[in-house]
Write an enzyme that holds these catalytic residues in place. Structure first.
Site, PDB file in Angstrom:
ATOM      1  N   SER A  15      -4.177   1.989   1.548  1.00  0.00           N
ATOM      2  CA  SER A  15      -3.622   2.072   0.200  1.00  0.00           C
ATOM      3  C   SER A  15      -4.665   1.709  -0.847  1.00  0.00           C
ATOM      4  CB  SER A  15      -2.450   1.101   0.122  1.00  0.00           C
ATOM      5  OG  SER A  15      -2.048   0.893  -1.215  1.00  0.00           O
ATOM      6  N   LYS A  29      -2.970  -4.378   4.516  1.00  0.00           N
ATOM      7  CA  LYS A  29      -3.728  -3.116   4.480  1.00  0.00           C
ATOM      8  C   LYS A  29      -5.223  -3.399   4.624  1.00  0.00           C
ATOM      9  CE  LYS A  29      -0.271  -0.319   4.166  1.00  0.00           C
ATOM     10  NZ  LYS A  29       0.090   0.492   5.332  1.00  0.00           N
ATOM     11  N   TYR A  89       1.466  -7.959   1.497  1.00  0.00           N
ATOM     12  CA  TYR A  89       1.495  -6.531   1.857  1.00  0.00           C
ATOM     13  C   TYR A  89       0.098  -5.921   1.705  1.00  0.00           C
ATOM     14  CZ  TYR A  89       1.728  -1.542   1.076  1.00  0.00           C
ATOM     15  OH  TYR A  89       1.449  -0.195   1.120  1.00  0.00           O
TER      16      TYR A  89
END
Ligand code: WQD
Length: 341
Positions: free
Chosen positions: A126, A155, A151
């Site tokens: 991302s 990644k 979160y």
């Protein structure tokens, strides 16, 4: 001989669209998903669009013995790993849930690939890894910044796990695709985004407001240092994004990759403001989106968009669908969901 691609999280938003593009490109696909944040209707949509009775396996990638049964049942030429939690806010209140799930499932996948003779993997990364870049647009060389959320951190960590595993284990190769903001739906309106509860992302909130499910869209801030004061993002069409995965898998299977681990930005290269997105949505769909300006949302970055040169030249992929068409598809999908004529 047809090649087989394992798509973990294949019943989700990006996974279902990617499964369609893989099937249409002539791959066999196995969809694995624990349906924790996805519905079988997405798999049925994939089957309807493609006319292929694609196999679906209800698998929790965190359950290693269960996951391994897949590797004895099928022989995979490549895997695309989408299975992960993705709610930024929830990751702040439940970090361990995010670290355990998002990293555990990926480590299991890499271990199983390694055990079964190496393999080819595409990882769903991302633009969140860039946070707020000092220089825009962001290239793949733009330094990653400390993540804004657990979160985002999963990644970054998963990218590193992939890089280190590829360096250590012969036969393993991979591409991390850094998605900017995926939006829109398949032109058939048979699959699209299925947010649970109140959407936190912009476009599902827009479509639900237009459909009368939400009263008013809050625009989080109009005092940013941008042309109209609202935040700038790079909104990438979901079908274009799905196609980038097909190109990435082919690149590795055809041995065209320049290194065993590669990273590509997947965006349009065009910054669009929140207010511009709302205006465009209203214009192309002839529908009103009730909105008001509110406070900034904590954690939001002011502006981020992609330098897509590497994806365009090296990967040979380019975003094709116009923002207008993408926003038409988002509205068509919402109307399909709600039974609006
Ligand atoms: C876009 C813009 C908001 C909702 C997040 C994750 C990222 C990624 C995609 C996911 C921002 C504004 C939004 C609303 C608004 N990964 N907005 N009103 O924050 O860029 O990225 O989703 O799986 O990791 O962080 O996307 O769609 O939430 O917001 O004004 O009700 O819309 O402030 O400028 P974001 P978003």
């Amino acid at each position: 001989m047809k090649k087989t691609v394992l798509v973990t999280g294949g019943a989700g938003y990006i996974g279902s669209h990617t499964s369609v593009e893989l099937l249409e490109a002539g791959f066999d696909v196995v969809i694995a998903d624990n349906l924790s944040n996805a519905e079988m209707t997405a798999v049925e949509g994939v089957r309807k669009i493609t006319g292929v009775d694609v196999p679906f396996e209800k698998i929790d990638c965190n359950d290693l013995p269960q996951f391994e049964t897949l590797f004895s049942k099928y022989k995979f030429d490549a895997a695309i790993h989408f299975a992960a939690y993705k709610a930024v806010g929830e990751s702040v209140s439940e970090p361990l849930k995010y670290y355990a799930n998002n990293l555990g499932s990926f480590i299991n996948l890499l271990s199983l690939m390694q055990k079964h003779g190496g393999g080819t993997v595409v990882f769903s990364s991302s633009a969140t890894v860039y946070s707020q870049p000092d220089v825009l647009p962001a290239t793949e060389q733009t330094p990653r910044k400390p993540a804004n959320s657990p979160y985002g951190n999963t990644k970054q960590m998963a990218e590193d796990i992939l890089r280190d595993s590829i360096a250590a284990y012969p036969g393993l190769r991979g591409i991390a695709l850094r998605y900017f903001n995926p939006i829109g739906a398949h032109p058939s309106a048979l699959i699209g985004e299925l947010p649970k509860g109140v959407p936190s992302n912009l476009v599902p909130f827009i479509t639900q407001t237009a459909a009368g499910i939400r009263e008013c869209l809050n625009v989080f801030g109009d005092d940013y240092n941008t042309p109209d004061g609202s935040c700038l993002r790079d909104y990438i069409d979901i079908v274009d994004l799905a196609k980038a995965h097909v190109v990435a898998v082919n690149r590795m299977l055809e041995g065209k990759n320049k290194a065993n681990y590669e990273i590509f930005n997947v965006g349009t290269g065009r910054p669009v403001s929140v207010l511009e997105l709302i205006r465009t949505f209203e214009k192309v769909n002839h529908v009103k989106v009730n909105h008001r300006i509110t406070e900034r949302r904590p954690g939001d970055v002011e502006a981020v968009w992609a330098d897509t040169t590497l994806a365009n030249t090296e990967l040979g992929w380019k975003a094709e669908r116009s923002l207008e068409d993408t926003l038409r598809s988002a509205w068509a999908w919402e109307k399909h969901l709600r039974g609006i004529a």
